[in-house]
Design a protein around this motif. Sequence first.
Motif, PDB file in Angstrom:
ATOM      1  N   SER A 206      13.827  23.295 -29.440  1.00 23.89           N
ATOM      2  CA  SER A 206      13.494  24.179 -28.318  1.00 23.89           C
ATOM      3  C   SER A 206      12.788  25.440 -28.811  1.00 23.89           C
ATOM      4  O   SER A 206      11.797  25.889 -28.219  1.00 23.89           O
ATOM      5  N   VAL A 207      13.271  26.012 -29.917  1.00 23.74           N
ATOM      6  CA  VAL A 207      12.659  27.225 -30.479  1.00 23.74           C
ATOM      7  C   VAL A 207      11.222  26.940 -30.919  1.00 23.74           C
ATOM      8  O   VAL A 207      10.294  27.694 -30.596  1.00 23.74           O
ATOM      9  N   SER A 244      16.416  12.670 -31.154  1.00 20.98           N
ATOM     10  CA  SER A 244      15.295  13.570 -31.435  1.00 20.98           C
ATOM     11  C   SER A 244      14.221  13.451 -30.363  1.00 20.98           C
ATOM     12  O   SER A 244      13.690  14.459 -29.876  1.00 20.98           O
ATOM     13  N   ILE A 245      13.896  12.210 -29.985  1.00 19.98           N
ATOM     14  CA  ILE A 245      12.894  11.986 -28.941  1.00 19.98           C
ATOM     15  C   ILE A 245      13.356  12.602 -27.623  1.00 19.98           C
ATOM     16  O   ILE A 245      12.581  13.236 -26.899  1.00 19.98           O
ATOM     17  N   GLU A 251      11.889  19.241 -23.851  1.00 21.69           N
ATOM     18  CA  GLU A 251      11.016  20.417 -24.003  1.00 21.69           C
ATOM     19  C   GLU A 251       9.584  20.132 -23.540  1.00 21.69           C
ATOM     20  O   GLU A 251       8.720  21.001 -23.667  1.00 21.69           O
ATOM     21  N   ASP A 252       9.343  18.916 -23.018  1.00 21.11           N
ATOM     22  CA  ASP A 252       8.009  18.511 -22.549  1.00 21.11           C
ATOM     23  C   ASP A 252       6.953  18.723 -23.640  1.00 21.11           C
ATOM     24  O   ASP A 252       5.864  19.250 -23.380  1.00 21.11           O
ATOM     25  N   ILE A 258      -0.880  17.851 -25.476  1.00 14.54           N
ATOM     26  CA  ILE A 258      -2.125  17.628 -24.739  1.00 14.54           C
ATOM     27  C   ILE A 258      -2.863  18.950 -24.555  1.00 14.54           C
ATOM     28  O   ILE A 258      -4.090  19.026 -24.705  1.00 14.54           O
ATOM     29  N   ARG A 259      -2.123  20.008 -24.276  1.00 14.16           N
ATOM     30  CA  ARG A 259      -2.751  21.331 -24.119  1.00 14.16           C
ATOM     31  C   ARG A 259      -3.411  21.769 -25.429  1.00 14.16           C
ATOM     32  O   ARG A 259      -4.511  22.312 -25.438  1.00 14.16           O
ATOM     33  N   ILE A 260      -2.725  21.539 -26.536  1.00 17.47           N
ATOM     34  CA  ILE A 260      -3.272  21.908 -27.842  1.00 17.47           C
ATOM     35  C   ILE A 260      -4.507  21.060 -28.158  1.00 17.47           C
ATOM     36  O   ILE A 260      -5.519  21.559 -28.643  1.00 17.47           O
TER      37      ILE A 260
END
Length: 354
Positions: A206-207, A244-245, A251-252, A258-260
């Motif tokens: 999350s971090v 893990s997945i 956290e989407d 995709i944004r990156i």
Amino acid sequence: GSLGPGGRTPSGSSMHSDDYKSTPGADTGSLLKDINDNKDKPDILRSKIHGLRNLAADEAGALPQIKSVMEKYRNDPRLMMASAGAVWAITTNSEERKKEAASAGCLELIVDMIRNGKTKDDSDALQWAFGAITSLARLDQNKKVITDMKGIEAILEAIKRKERDSEIFEWGCRALFSLVSGKEENGHAGNFDRQISAIENYGGISVIAGCMKIHHSESGPLWWAFKLLLRMQGRSDPNSTARSIQLMNEEDLATTCIRIMTSRDQSSDVLIQCQALLMYLITNASNQLMQHSAAEGIPYVAQFLSDDPQNSELKVASAQFLAVVARDNLQAKRQIAQGKVVRLLLQGMTSAPE
């Protein structure tokens, strides 16, 4: 000098200022004598310890001296930063010095820097502590020491606390990557399940995901974040992989990838890592919506291939990514066929048939 992974030291650090220049031509012996003779003069100590960093000589005897200074001045961020830099330099190329750093007490004091009230909010001090940990954690027994001291949790707290500081994010990821990476004596990848679980159990995904959203256009931090997240998947237990997945999906992370990918500011190296993580999520999550969303990246992949035509690693990663996105996805197949990406990949096969 260039130290640490990536061949550079923290770029924003005040360690590069005139305050930290030392006497040219000084050797280890004379610097250690000066340190011993000036224990009550922090300004002189900073200069002499910085001199040890510049020398980067892995001679025995320096680390106990540095430890005694760190112990006395543990609440002085500038002196602790210089000391961490010297430990980093001295230990980088020596397994013996990495062992000595732990036995002499330097490692414990460096981990303490990350949570000590006087140093934990100093960005420069944190970066150099992370750099030293990156070096020291390459020795497996030091990984255990750091983990036992709750060092992983301290690193994650610092990254979260300074989430808008891209250097802290990058060097924190570097330190964590060092803690979950390495090889056993037989050359096989080591088993660092304990360290990976500590990252997950303390909300590390999350971090990291949160910082990736903040720093979505900064290549350096993103490259190390992707490397860390991909390394955390290298476990033999399928239940650990599934967990893990799940954490990444919560956290989407796919949307962040995709944004990156669709950012104009990325390097090819980041795109390669980004495609690898997105492929991993699509393949293991069986989420058709995720796969269809990933198709947004197709024209951007084509642009990267066009801009970096000699990068064979990019061509391989892009071909693999496009195959995953196009599987059972007629719209993506048409988009690939109608665009220039196939031609670019075919040209790659001609120039780099391997």
